[in-house]
Design a protein around this motif. Structure first.
Motif, PDB file in Angstrom:
ATOM      1  N   MET A   1      70.531  43.327  41.165  1.00 31.35           N
ATOM      2  CA  MET A   1      71.112  42.906  42.449  1.00 31.35           C
ATOM      3  C   MET A   1      72.618  43.119  42.504  1.00 31.35           C
ATOM      4  N   TYR A   2      73.154  43.986  41.645  1.00 26.60           N
ATOM      5  CA  TYR A   2      74.602  44.078  41.524  1.00 26.60           C
ATOM      6  C   TYR A   2      75.051  45.525  41.388  1.00 26.60           C
ATOM      7  N   THR A   3      76.337  45.726  41.689  1.00 32.69           N
ATOM      8  CA  THR A   3      77.003  46.979  41.353  1.00 32.69           C
ATOM      9  C   THR A   3      78.230  46.628  40.522  1.00 32.69           C
ATOM     10  N   PHE A   4      78.607  47.558  39.643  1.00 34.45           N
ATOM     11  CA  PHE A   4      79.728  47.316  38.719  1.00 34.45           C
ATOM     12  C   PHE A   4      80.639  48.541  38.734  1.00 34.45           C
ATOM     13  N   PRO A   5      81.293  48.795  39.866  1.00 29.78           N
ATOM     14  CA  PRO A   5      82.088  50.014  39.984  1.00 29.78           C
ATOM     15  C   PRO A   5      83.356  49.974  39.150  1.00 29.78           C
ATOM     16  N   CYS A   6      83.804  51.157  38.762  1.00 29.91           N
ATOM     17  CA  CYS A   6      85.052  51.318  38.025  1.00 29.91           C
ATOM     18  C   CYS A   6      86.174  51.556  39.034  1.00 29.91           C
ATOM     19  N   ILE A   7      87.292  50.850  38.868  1.00 27.57           N
ATOM     20  CA  ILE A   7      88.411  51.005  39.791  1.00 27.57           C
ATOM     21  C   ILE A   7      89.633  51.533  39.031  1.00 27.57           C
ATOM     22  N   SER A   8      90.310  52.487  39.642  1.00 26.02           N
ATOM     23  CA  SER A   8      91.563  53.006  39.080  1.00 26.02           C
ATOM     24  C   SER A   8      92.711  52.180  39.651  1.00 26.02           C
ATOM     25  N   LEU A   9      93.536  51.628  38.786  1.00 34.40           N
ATOM     26  CA  LEU A   9      94.657  50.797  39.218  1.00 34.40           C
ATOM     27  C   LEU A   9      95.970  51.476  38.866  1.00 34.40           C
ATOM     28  N   PRO A  10      96.908  51.527  39.804  1.00 34.65           N
ATOM     29  CA  PRO A  10      98.223  52.118  39.507  1.00 34.65           C
ATOM     30  C   PRO A  10      98.931  51.334  38.407  1.00 34.65           C
ATOM     31  N   GLN A  11      99.786  52.037  37.652  1.00 31.82           N
ATOM     32  CA  GLN A  11     100.503  51.386  36.552  1.00 31.82           C
ATOM     33  C   GLN A  11     101.368  50.236  37.054  1.00 31.82           C
ATOM     34  N   LYS A  12     101.950  50.386  38.247  1.00 33.26           N
ATOM     35  CA  LYS A  12     102.780  49.302  38.784  1.00 33.26           C
ATOM     36  C   LYS A  12     101.952  48.040  39.012  1.00 33.26           C
ATOM     37  N   ALA A  13     100.704  48.206  39.424  1.00 27.46           N
ATOM     38  CA  ALA A  13      99.825  47.048  39.616  1.00 27.46           C
ATOM     39  C   ALA A  13      99.489  46.403  38.268  1.00 27.46           C
ATOM     40  N   ILE A  14      99.262  47.225  37.261  1.00 26.07           N
ATOM     41  CA  ILE A  14      98.981  46.710  35.920  1.00 26.07           C
ATOM     42  C   ILE A  14     100.185  45.934  35.397  1.00 26.07           C
ATOM     43  N   ASP A  15     101.384  46.485  35.610  1.00 30.00           N
ATOM     44  CA  ASP A  15     102.608  45.806  35.171  1.00 30.00           C
ATOM     45  C   ASP A  15     102.804  44.493  35.919  1.00 30.00           C
ATOM     46  N   LYS A  16     102.527  44.498  37.228  1.00 25.82           N
ATOM     47  CA  LYS A  16     102.683  43.288  38.037  1.00 25.82           C
ATOM     48  C   LYS A  16     101.713  42.210  37.576  1.00 25.82           C
ATOM     49  N   ALA A  17     100.498  42.613  37.259  1.00 26.44           N
ATOM     50  CA  ALA A  17      99.502  41.649  36.763  1.00 26.44           C
ATOM     51  C   ALA A  17      99.988  40.997  35.476  1.00 26.44           C
ATOM     52  N   LYS A  18     100.537  41.817  34.573  1.00 27.82           N
ATOM     53  CA  LYS A  18     101.031  41.274  33.305  1.00 27.82           C
ATOM     54  C   LYS A  18     102.186  40.307  33.540  1.00 27.82           C
ATOM     55  N   GLU A  19     103.046  40.622  34.516  1.00 27.97           N
ATOM     56  CA  GLU A  19     104.145  39.713  34.876  1.00 27.97           C
ATOM     57  C   GLU A  19     103.618  38.341  35.268  1.00 27.97           C
TER      58      GLU A  19
END
Length: 527
Positions: A443-461
């Motif tokens: 009953m699910y989907t598990f798609p892969c998402i590409s995230l920009p490096q700036k978003a990855i850095d912001k998440a870590k912040e």
């Protein structure tokens, strides 16, 4: 504050009328020394800190995580409250696509099931001519098997005898006549309770002899949570995303070889059809897994709660038991296994009734006695859930009045899920930066998402895992509640989310469009 976080200032705000050295919580002694928390008192009566604190509680429980109902879901509940209180948002409702709760998503109950359950709950309705005779016949059979003819009575700990008999017959029909014994059937509080019970039997040892349990990554968080609770060792094996989340035995061998250095692998868990990944295993794959389990002397746990949820062309559900026995006595008489099913998924979607069963194969008779003892501690599974399971394994037959309606409803639910599986895959694959494997089942989907490096850095912040940051932002901006892939496990450097395909088709289209718009906007914002 005390260790629970609650303010503890009441004593400090009162006028201090104590003239002796009897301590009062939050104030100083007469000699001016500050009291420790363990020495504080309430209303002048000496006290110590709470018996149960984060420091003194079971440390295994602190390690338990369950992403499906984790922080993002808690925030979704807060947002719903804010909407009710009139807080303005860019949306008018929160759509919870995080959990496989069919009825909460608008799926209608199967009429026959609810008719019989109504009759069982209120037997006076047996005199009402609005109910078909086959529903009344089922209800009488169930009530006759209950103490005092009431589903409010306890049942035998293993489950009501006649229902276990019908479960065994259901398994025999499903598997083409391979025998099943009611003595090997244990009814349970959904499949989850049975899974945890079997793991309790299997976990033992200390240090390098501690039981290791092989679970797929991505996995359903019940498994990692149960292993943390039991202080067992999790052995992760990765599904092959590049090949539609297939299971590769060489990957099992790699994971097992590494794990032998720090634990004793004893258990292999398989989810088929897959959760959260939606793959359906081929017969050849199942044979390979069974051979591997035999070679490595592993106990097999086959989670098959989505066995009716198969949509993709060329895919078919094969039960592990059927394949095991068709491989011959070399395997069918030696490989130890437990398989699990539930009333919560498939076309039923009756999550709240908590009905399920497990069948044990080749279990040592003395261990089986211990299993029976263990389930007896909980008295019995919910009897209404057992009654529902009886209807799932013994539905209306072609010569009965409810058959036509039952088949129409069942077929419609599964056909709609198949349509939504295809719609979800096609829509996600049309979005730059999202890659979605075919939703073959479950009953699910598990798609892969590409995230920009700036978003990855912001998440870590912000102290967040990147896909949690993504999903939280989606919730705040669009009102869509998903679960980040990190809650299920994923390969390092990849990001995903899990979404259920259960919303009604028109609402699912809205959800998919909102996610599409958000992803494009998110990518642009952090590009």
């Amino acid at each position: 504050s005390d260790r629970s976080g609650a303010p503890n200032s009441t004593g400090a705000q009162r006028e201090n009328k104590h003239t002796n050295n009897s301590p009062v919580c939050g104030i100083q002694r007469d000699n001016g020394t500050k009291m420790s928390q363990d020495q504080q008192a309430v209303n002048g009566v000496s006290c110590v800190s709470k018996v149960l604190t984060l420091d003194t509680m079971n440390p295994n429980v602190r390690r338990v995580e369950y992403a499906v109902r984790g922080p993002i879901v808690q925030r979704a509940v807060q947002i719903e409250r804010e909407l009710r209180e009139g807080v303005k948002k860019p949306f008018t409702e929160v759509i919870k696509a995080n959990i496989g709760d069919a009825h909460a998503m608008g799926q209608k109950p199967i009429t026959f099931f609810r008719q019989v359950l109504a009759l069982c709950s209120y037997p006076d309705l047996l005199e009402d001519n609005k109910f078909p005779e086959d529903a009344k016949k089922r209800a009488r059979r169930i009530l006759d098997a209950c103490g005092g003819h009431s589903i409010g009575a306890y049942s035998a700990s293993q489950g009501i005898e006649c229902i276990r008999q019908d479960v065994a017959r259901y398994i025999e029909r499903r598997d083409g006549g391979i025998p099943s014994s009611p003595d090997n059937i244990y009814l349970s509080t959904g499949a989850s309770d049975a899974i945890v019970t079997i793991l309790k039997l299997l976990v033992c040892g200390e240090g390098r002899d501690r039981t290791g349990v092989m679970i797929s990554i991505p996995q359903y968080p019940l498994y990692s949570a149960a292993l943390a609770d039991l202080a067992a060792v999790q052995i992760s094996y990765y599904l092959d995303e590049e090949n539609c989340w297939s299971l590769n035995v060489e990957e099992l061998r790699r994971a097992l070889k590494e794990a032998k250095q720090y634990c004793k692998p004893r258990v292999l868990c398989i989810i088929n059809p897959g959760n959260p990944t939606g793959q359906v295993q081929s017969r050849q794959c199942i044979e390979d897994v069974i051979r591997f389990a035999k070679e490595e002397h592993l106990f097999l746990m086959a989670d098959e709660v989505y066995q009716d949820n198969v949509y993709a062309d060329g895919c078919k559900f094969h039960s592990f038991k059927k394949v095991l026995f068709e491989m011959g006595p070399e395997f069918s008489s030696t490989v130890e296994m437990a398989s699990f099913h539930s009333t919560s998924k498939c076309y039923m979607g009756e999550c709240g009734f908590r009905g399920g069963y497990m069948e044990v194969i080749n279990m040592d008779p003395q261990v089986k006695a211990q299993l029976t003892k263990l389930v007896s501690v909980r008295l019995c599974p919910p009897v209404p859930g057992q009654a529902l399971l009886e209807l799932v394994v013994n539905p209306p037959q072609p010569d009965e009045p409810s058959y036509s309606t039952f088949m129409k409803e069942r077929t419609a639910v599964l056909a709609a899920l198949g349509e939504k599986a295809r719609l979800t895959e096609e829509t996600f694959n049309s979005v730059p930066g999202i890659t979605c494997n075919p939703v073959q089942g479950a009953m699910y989907t598990f798609p892969c998402i590409s995230l920009p490096q700036k978003a990855i850095d912001k998440a870590k912040e912000e102290g967040l895992i990147p896909d949690m940051f993504y999903c939280m932002k989606l919730l705040e901006e669009e009102g869509i509640c998903l679960v980040p892939g990190s809650g299920f496990g994923q390969k390092e450097g990849t990001f995903h989310f899990r979404m259920t395909i259960l919303p009604p088709t028109e609402k699912l289209k809205v959800v998919l469009q909102k996610i599409r718009d958000f992803h494009l906007r998110f990518t642009q914002e952090f590009s």
